[in-house]
Design a protein around this motif. Structure first.
Motif, PDB file in Angstrom:
ATOM      1  N   ILE A   1     -24.060 -21.529  -6.394  1.00  0.00           N
ATOM      2  CA  ILE A   1     -24.877 -20.403  -5.939  1.00  0.00           C
ATOM      3  C   ILE A   1     -26.341 -20.819  -5.863  1.00  0.00           C
ATOM      4  O   ILE A   1     -27.072 -20.431  -4.960  1.00  0.00           O
ATOM      5  CB  ILE A   1     -24.688 -19.187  -6.873  1.00  0.00           C
ATOM      6  N   GLY A   2     -26.770 -21.650  -6.822  1.00  0.00           N
ATOM      7  CA  GLY A   2     -28.153 -22.108  -6.847  1.00  0.00           C
ATOM      8  C   GLY A   2     -28.533 -22.965  -5.656  1.00  0.00           C
ATOM      9  O   GLY A   2     -29.716 -23.107  -5.348  1.00  0.00           O
ATOM     10  N   LEU A   3     -27.566 -23.547  -4.985  1.00  0.00           N
ATOM     11  CA  LEU A   3     -27.866 -24.334  -3.796  1.00  0.00           C
ATOM     12  C   LEU A   3     -28.417 -23.458  -2.674  1.00  0.00           C
ATOM     13  O   LEU A   3     -29.243 -23.909  -1.885  1.00  0.00           O
ATOM     14  CB  LEU A   3     -26.601 -25.062  -3.329  1.00  0.00           C
TER      15      LEU A   3
ATOM     16  N   PHE B   1     -29.214 -19.696  -3.214  1.00  0.00           N
ATOM     17  CA  PHE B   1     -30.011 -18.559  -3.666  1.00  0.00           C
ATOM     18  C   PHE B   1     -30.670 -18.866  -5.000  1.00  0.00           C
ATOM     19  O   PHE B   1     -29.984 -19.241  -5.951  1.00  0.00           O
ATOM     20  CB  PHE B   1     -29.126 -17.307  -3.847  1.00  0.00           C
ATOM     21  N   LEU B   2     -31.955 -18.680  -5.092  1.00  0.00           N
ATOM     22  CA  LEU B   2     -32.722 -18.815  -6.333  1.00  0.00           C
ATOM     23  C   LEU B   2     -32.334 -20.061  -7.141  1.00  0.00           C
ATOM     24  O   LEU B   2     -31.758 -19.963  -8.225  1.00  0.00           O
ATOM     25  CB  LEU B   2     -32.548 -17.566  -7.205  1.00  0.00           C
ATOM     26  N   PRO B   3     -32.648 -21.237  -6.635  1.00  0.00           N
ATOM     27  CA  PRO B   3     -32.210 -22.459  -7.325  1.00  0.00           C
ATOM     28  C   PRO B   3     -32.812 -22.621  -8.716  1.00  0.00           C
ATOM     29  O   PRO B   3     -32.166 -23.209  -9.590  1.00  0.00           O
ATOM     30  CB  PRO B   3     -32.663 -23.577  -6.382  1.00  0.00           C
ATOM     31  N   ILE B   4     -34.000 -22.095  -8.941  1.00  0.00           N
ATOM     32  CA  ILE B   4     -34.606 -22.241 -10.270  1.00  0.00           C
ATOM     33  C   ILE B   4     -33.831 -21.410 -11.287  1.00  0.00           C
ATOM     34  O   ILE B   4     -33.651 -21.831 -12.433  1.00  0.00           O
ATOM     35  CB  ILE B   4     -36.092 -21.856 -10.232  1.00  0.00           C
ATOM     36  N   VAL B   5     -33.334 -20.264 -10.897  1.00  0.00           N
ATOM     37  CA  VAL B   5     -32.586 -19.404 -11.820  1.00  0.00           C
ATOM     38  C   VAL B   5     -31.147 -19.894 -11.973  1.00  0.00           C
ATOM     39  O   VAL B   5     -30.692 -20.215 -13.075  1.00  0.00           O
ATOM     40  CB  VAL B   5     -32.604 -17.929 -11.338  1.00  0.00           C
ATOM     41  N   PHE B   6     -30.417 -19.968 -10.860  1.00  0.00           N
ATOM     42  CA  PHE B   6     -28.996 -20.301 -10.927  1.00  0.00           C
ATOM     43  C   PHE B   6     -28.753 -21.785 -11.188  1.00  0.00           C
ATOM     44  O   PHE B   6     -27.868 -22.154 -11.957  1.00  0.00           O
ATOM     45  CB  PHE B   6     -28.280 -19.862  -9.649  1.00  0.00           C
ATOM     46  N   GLY B   7     -29.505 -22.649 -10.538  1.00  0.00           N
ATOM     47  CA  GLY B   7     -29.324 -24.079 -10.747  1.00  0.00           C
ATOM     48  C   GLY B   7     -29.677 -24.496 -12.165  1.00  0.00           C
ATOM     49  O   GLY B   7     -28.943 -25.254 -12.813  1.00  0.00           O
TER      50      GLY B   7
ATOM     51  N   LEU C   1     -22.339 -30.777 -14.655  1.00  0.00           N
ATOM     52  CA  LEU C   1     -23.687 -31.357 -14.690  1.00  0.00           C
ATOM     53  C   LEU C   1     -24.129 -31.796 -13.300  1.00  0.00           C
ATOM     54  O   LEU C   1     -25.273 -31.532 -12.889  1.00  0.00           O
ATOM     55  CB  LEU C   1     -23.720 -32.559 -15.640  1.00  0.00           C
ATOM     56  N   VAL C   2     -23.243 -32.433 -12.576  1.00  0.00           N
ATOM     57  CA  VAL C   2     -23.582 -32.907 -11.230  1.00  0.00           C
ATOM     58  C   VAL C   2     -23.828 -31.731 -10.294  1.00  0.00           C
ATOM     59  O   VAL C   2     -24.830 -31.703  -9.558  1.00  0.00           O
ATOM     60  CB  VAL C   2     -22.463 -33.825 -10.684  1.00  0.00           C
ATOM     61  N   VAL C   3     -22.953 -30.734 -10.327  1.00  0.00           N
ATOM     62  CA  VAL C   3     -23.105 -29.570  -9.447  1.00  0.00           C
ATOM     63  C   VAL C   3     -24.364 -28.785  -9.813  1.00  0.00           C
ATOM     64  O   VAL C   3     -25.095 -28.315  -8.931  1.00  0.00           O
ATOM     65  CB  VAL C   3     -21.850 -28.670  -9.498  1.00  0.00           C
ATOM     66  N   GLY C   4     -24.669 -28.660 -11.094  1.00  0.00           N
ATOM     67  CA  GLY C   4     -25.882 -27.966 -11.513  1.00  0.00           C
ATOM     68  C   GLY C   4     -27.138 -28.686 -11.063  1.00  0.00           C
ATOM     69  O   GLY C   4     -28.099 -28.058 -10.597  1.00  0.00           O
ATOM     70  N   ALA C   5     -27.157 -30.021 -11.176  1.00  0.00           N
ATOM     71  CA  ALA C   5     -28.319 -30.793 -10.735  1.00  0.00           C
ATOM     72  C   ALA C   5     -28.487 -30.731  -9.220  1.00  0.00           C
ATOM     73  O   ALA C   5     -29.604 -30.580  -8.717  1.00  0.00           O
ATOM     74  CB  ALA C   5     -28.178 -32.236 -11.200  1.00  0.00           C
ATOM     75  N   VAL C   6     -27.383 -30.829  -8.496  1.00  0.00           N
ATOM     76  CA  VAL C   6     -27.449 -30.726  -7.035  1.00  0.00           C
ATOM     77  C   VAL C   6     -27.897 -29.324  -6.626  1.00  0.00           C
ATOM     78  O   VAL C   6     -28.693 -29.168  -5.692  1.00  0.00           O
ATOM     79  CB  VAL C   6     -26.085 -31.098  -6.403  1.00  0.00           C
TER      80      VAL C   6
ATOM     81  N   LEU D   1     -29.810 -27.293  -8.342  1.00  0.00           N
ATOM     82  CA  LEU D   1     -31.230 -27.127  -8.671  1.00  0.00           C
ATOM     83  C   LEU D   1     -32.113 -27.905  -7.702  1.00  0.00           C
ATOM     84  O   LEU D   1     -32.980 -27.323  -7.032  1.00  0.00           O
ATOM     85  CB  LEU D   1     -31.484 -27.588 -10.108  1.00  0.00           C
ATOM     86  N   ILE D   2     -31.902 -29.200  -7.597  1.00  0.00           N
ATOM     87  CA  ILE D   2     -32.771 -30.038  -6.769  1.00  0.00           C
ATOM     88  C   ILE D   2     -32.509 -29.815  -5.271  1.00  0.00           C
ATOM     89  O   ILE D   2     -33.439 -29.670  -4.486  1.00  0.00           O
ATOM     90  CB  ILE D   2     -32.578 -31.522  -7.148  1.00  0.00           C
ATOM     91  N   GLY D   3     -31.221 -29.753  -4.911  1.00  0.00           N
ATOM     92  CA  GLY D   3     -30.893 -29.540  -3.512  1.00  0.00           C
ATOM     93  C   GLY D   3     -31.330 -28.170  -3.015  1.00  0.00           C
ATOM     94  O   GLY D   3     -31.764 -28.026  -1.870  1.00  0.00           O
ATOM     95  N   GLY D   4     -31.239 -27.167  -3.872  1.00  0.00           N
ATOM     96  CA  GLY D   4     -31.708 -25.834  -3.475  1.00  0.00           C
ATOM     97  C   GLY D   4     -33.202 -25.776  -3.261  1.00  0.00           C
ATOM     98  O   GLY D   4     -33.694 -25.108  -2.350  1.00  0.00           O
ATOM     99  N   MET D   5     -33.952 -26.499  -4.100  1.00  0.00           N
ATOM    100  CA  MET D   5     -35.409 -26.534  -3.907  1.00  0.00           C
ATOM    101  C   MET D   5     -35.775 -27.282  -2.631  1.00  0.00           C
ATOM    102  O   MET D   5     -36.662 -26.859  -1.888  1.00  0.00           O
ATOM    103  CB  MET D   5     -36.064 -27.201  -5.109  1.00  0.00           C
ATOM    104  N   ILE D   6     -35.085 -28.390  -2.372  1.00  0.00           N
ATOM    105  CA  ILE D   6     -35.363 -29.137  -1.131  1.00  0.00           C
ATOM    106  C   ILE D   6     -34.976 -28.322   0.098  1.00  0.00           C
ATOM    107  O   ILE D   6     -35.726 -28.254   1.071  1.00  0.00           O
ATOM    108  CB  ILE D   6     -34.608 -30.489  -1.161  1.00  0.00           C
ATOM    109  N   LEU D   7     -33.818 -27.675   0.030  1.00  0.00           N
ATOM    110  CA  LEU D   7     -33.376 -26.829   1.142  1.00  0.00           C
ATOM    111  C   LEU D   7     -34.342 -25.673   1.382  1.00  0.00           C
ATOM    112  O   LEU D   7     -34.671 -25.345   2.528  1.00  0.00           O
ATOM    113  CB  LEU D   7     -31.965 -26.307   0.874  1.00  0.00           C
ATOM    114  N   GLY D   8     -34.834 -25.072   0.297  1.00  0.00           N
ATOM    115  CA  GLY D   8     -35.819 -23.990   0.436  1.00  0.00           C
ATOM    116  C   GLY D   8     -37.116 -24.472   1.036  1.00  0.00           C
ATOM    117  O   GLY D   8     -37.749 -23.771   1.840  1.00  0.00           O
ATOM    118  N   ALA D   9     -37.552 -25.670   0.664  1.00  0.00           N
ATOM    119  CA  ALA D   9     -38.790 -26.222   1.229  1.00  0.00           C
ATOM    120  C   ALA D   9     -38.633 -26.544   2.706  1.00  0.00           C
ATOM    121  O   ALA D   9     -39.562 -26.334   3.513  1.00  0.00           O
ATOM    122  CB  ALA D   9     -39.200 -27.472   0.456  1.00  0.00           C
TER     123      ALA D   9
END
Length: 88
Positions: A36-38, A40-46, A69-74, A76-84
């Protein structure tokens, strides 16, 4: 009736407790939160998924915690990159 080489009764087995999906609860929740963090709201869900995955890995020693761990990191980081990318 007992077995030939021991006192274990034939045909009666102890039920395994704690087996199956019940022992991977935190890992499964972390995987869902990371996915979900990928989007919507990667800082919260990721970050929430990453924290749950760390707890599942080191405190509860769950089997799916490495995947979480891998899915959570992806997430978080992937959601921020996608949002940017979408915002810019």
């Amino acid at each position: 009736m007992t077995a030939q080489y021991g006192n274990q009764p034939i045909g009666q087995h102890k039920a395994r407790t704690g087996a199956g999906a019940g022992e991977n609860v935190l890992s499964i929740i972390a995987i869902v939160m990371g996915a979900i963090g990928l989007l919507f709201l990667p800082i919260v869900f990721g970050l929430g998924g990453l924290i749950l995955a760390v707890i599942a890995k080191f405190a509860r020693h769950e089997r799916l915690s490495t995947i979480a761990l891998v899915v959570g990191a992806v997430g978080l980081i992937g959601g921020m990159i996608l949002g940017a990318v979408v915002a810019g």
